[in-house]
Design a protein around this motif. Structure first.
Motif, PDB file in Angstrom:
ATOM      1  N   LEU A  53       0.628  -1.242   0.136  1.00 36.45           N
ATOM      2  CA  LEU A  53       0.016  -0.068  -0.256  1.00 36.45           C
ATOM      3  C   LEU A  53       0.936   1.359   0.128  1.00 36.45           C
ATOM      4  O   LEU A  53       1.981   1.142   0.180  1.00 36.45           O
ATOM      5  CB  LEU A  53      -0.908  -0.115   1.307  1.00 36.45           C
ATOM      6  CG  LEU A  53      -1.857  -1.136   1.427  1.00 36.45           C
ATOM      7  CD1 LEU A  53      -2.690  -1.216   2.709  1.00 36.45           C
ATOM      8  CD2 LEU A  53      -2.896  -1.180   0.299  1.00 36.45           C
ATOM      9  N   THR A  54       0.118   2.347  -0.221  1.00 39.20           N
ATOM     10  CA  THR A  54       0.913   3.704  -0.221  1.00 39.20           C
ATOM     11  C   THR A  54       0.118   4.484   0.975  1.00 39.20           C
ATOM     12  O   THR A  54      -0.905   4.315   1.322  1.00 39.20           O
ATOM     13  CB  THR A  54       0.656   4.338  -1.546  1.00 39.20           C
ATOM     14  OG1 THR A  54      -0.553   4.958  -1.656  1.00 39.20           O
ATOM     15  CG2 THR A  54       1.213   3.486  -2.655  1.00 39.20           C
ATOM     16  N   ASP A  88      -3.641   5.189   0.778  1.00 37.06           N
ATOM     17  CA  ASP A  88      -4.432   4.267   1.014  1.00 37.06           C
ATOM     18  C   ASP A  88      -4.974   4.166   2.514  1.00 37.06           C
ATOM     19  O   ASP A  88      -5.970   3.404   2.693  1.00 37.06           O
ATOM     20  CB  ASP A  88      -3.927   2.908   0.633  1.00 37.06           C
ATOM     21  CG  ASP A  88      -3.671   2.671  -0.889  1.00 37.06           C
ATOM     22  OD1 ASP A  88      -4.345   2.747  -1.464  1.00 37.06           O
ATOM     23  OD2 ASP A  88      -2.564   1.952  -0.948  1.00 37.06           O
ATOM     24  N   ALA A 133     -10.937   5.176   3.298  1.00 41.58           N
ATOM     25  CA  ALA A 133     -10.257   4.145   2.938  1.00 41.58           C
ATOM     26  C   ALA A 133     -10.109   3.120   3.878  1.00 41.58           C
ATOM     27  O   ALA A 133     -10.106   3.444   4.995  1.00 41.58           O
ATOM     28  CB  ALA A 133      -8.742   4.594   2.537  1.00 41.58           C
ATOM     29  N   TYR A 177      -8.208   1.178   5.323  1.00 41.48           N
ATOM     30  CA  TYR A 177      -6.958   0.564   5.973  1.00 41.48           C
ATOM     31  C   TYR A 177      -6.431   1.413   7.042  1.00 41.48           C
ATOM     32  O   TYR A 177      -6.750   2.700   6.910  1.00 41.48           O
ATOM     33  CB  TYR A 177      -5.698   0.518   4.835  1.00 41.48           C
ATOM     34  CG  TYR A 177      -5.980  -0.521   3.750  1.00 41.48           C
ATOM     35  CD1 TYR A 177      -5.649  -1.796   4.180  1.00 41.48           C
ATOM     36  CD2 TYR A 177      -6.715  -0.320   2.701  1.00 41.48           C
ATOM     37  CE1 TYR A 177      -5.927  -2.829   3.212  1.00 41.48           C
ATOM     38  CE2 TYR A 177      -6.715  -1.163   1.767  1.00 41.48           C
ATOM     39  CZ  TYR A 177      -6.682  -2.438   2.027  1.00 41.48           C
ATOM     40  OH  TYR A 177      -6.690  -3.563   1.222  1.00 41.48           O
TER      41      TYR A 177
END
Length: 358
Positions: A96-97, A100, A161, A163
């Motif tokens: 992920l970045t 996210d 998001a 996450y």
């Protein structure tokens, strides 16, 4: 017995459920740790060097604690710097970045400042513009308190998001009295993080059970610098801004609470301690925690002990041991992993994870 219309409706619904054509159940969606990461400052201080500086035999610290060394943050490094570095590694391993992320929760007793939340500093360093960010002050149990906050947020949030990044970080070296054996011998600096995201199937994080006993808040604390004892010449001369600890009381607490956490978690899940593939405890004194394995019904190989090389890094201790286990031992899908934390406050927590596929 008198039957009312509502009774008939309930009976009809019950009959319909029992006789309805079988449908395959929807896969269960839960929340799992999808990536871990950690960061240690580059400077390492061996226990033998520290013991000599305190006028002790070179083996004094390691013999009593099992700690071989600890890492010390550079002058320009604050808690947010360590936390952001650990967070980047966890995101990378999760694929992920920062974009996210919907949430950043940070557990620490050594924030950059008393305010704002150090998590906001981490958000800025990561460039996670879409993430809400806040701190959790639960001392060495902070990672598990933060994990509970993240899971609760993920389960109820809509539109963000899916996450969350949960981080534990400490820069204890700024809050130690070098002449106090009870604290200087144990504490170090470091950070560790975990990404939490959705998972389908019989995997994920189970209920996170939390506990506190505020009557014991004085057992280990930094007494000055807050609203009760603001900074001043008196608090500075009395070393009120360093960690004060009743070593005997803390040791007794650990000896009681760790076996209890293992027993409580196992009983709640209907399993035996032997069924646990891995137990990841907080480890302020690695030798002491390892010595409690038999009393907890565990074999030594079930324990993830990583504190020998980093000392007590507080809220980062448990996630650092978890990250170390992921990188070195590996955790297979479906294995049961117990996280057991305890610390100042007094606070404690545990959760049982059914480890997800990669």
């Amino acid at each position: 017995m008198t039957w009312r219309p509502a009774d008939r409706r309930r009976t009809a619904r019950t009959t319909a459920r029992r006789t309805a054509p079988h449908r395959a159940p929807h896969p269960r969606t839960g929340w799992a740790i999808t990536g871990t990461g950690s960061y240690l400052p580059s400077r390492r201080v061996p226990s033998s060097d520290l013991a000599r500086s305190m006028g002790l035999d070179p083996g004094w610290i390691e013999d009593r604690t099992g700690i071989r060394g600890r890492h010390v943050a550079a002058e320009e490094e604050a808690a947010s710097d360590l936390a952001a570095a650990a967070g980047r590694r966890a995101l990378e391993r999760a694929g992920l970045t920062p974009a996210d992320l919907g949430l950043i929760v940070l557990g620490t007793s050594t924030p950059d400042e008393l305010g704002p939340a150090t998590a906001c500093r981490v958000q800025a360093l990561l460039g996670a513009a879409g993430a809400a960010a806040f701190d959790v002050a639960a001392a060495c149990t902070g990672f598990l308190f933060g994990l509970q906050a993240a899971v609760g947020w993920l389960a109820t949030q809509r539109g963000a998001a899916p996450y969350a990044l949960v981080i534990g970080v400490e820069v204890y070296s700024r809050f130690l009295d070098p002449g106090d054996r009870a604290t200087a011998a144990l504490f170090g600096d470091g950070a560790a993080a975990a990404v939490v995201g959705p998972v389908t199937g019989p995997y994920g994080i189970g209920p996170v059970t939390l506990g506190s006993d505020g009557t014991r808040a004085g057992d280990v604390l930094i007494p000055a610098g807050g609203s009760r004892a603001p900074a001043g010449p008196g608090t500075l001369s009395a070393l009120g801004h360093t960690i004060h600890m009743d070593a005997r009381a803390v040791r007794d607490f650990i000896a009681r609470i760790f076996p209890r956490l293992v027993a409580d978690a196992s009983d709640a899940a209907g399993i035996k301690p032997a069924d646990l593939a891995l137990v990841v405890p907080h480890q302020p004194n690695p030798r002491l925690v390892a010595s409690l394995a038999a009393e907890a019904g565990l074999e030594p190989a079930q324990l993830a002990i990583a504190g020998r090389d980093v000392g007590n890094i507080g809220a980062a201790s448990l996630p650092y041991a978890l990250d170390t286990a992921v990188r070195t031992r590996g955790i297979r899908p479906g294995e049961l992993v117990l996280l057991a934390g305890f610390g100042a406050g007094l606070t404690w927590a545990h959760t049982l994870i059914t480890w997800p596929p990669p």
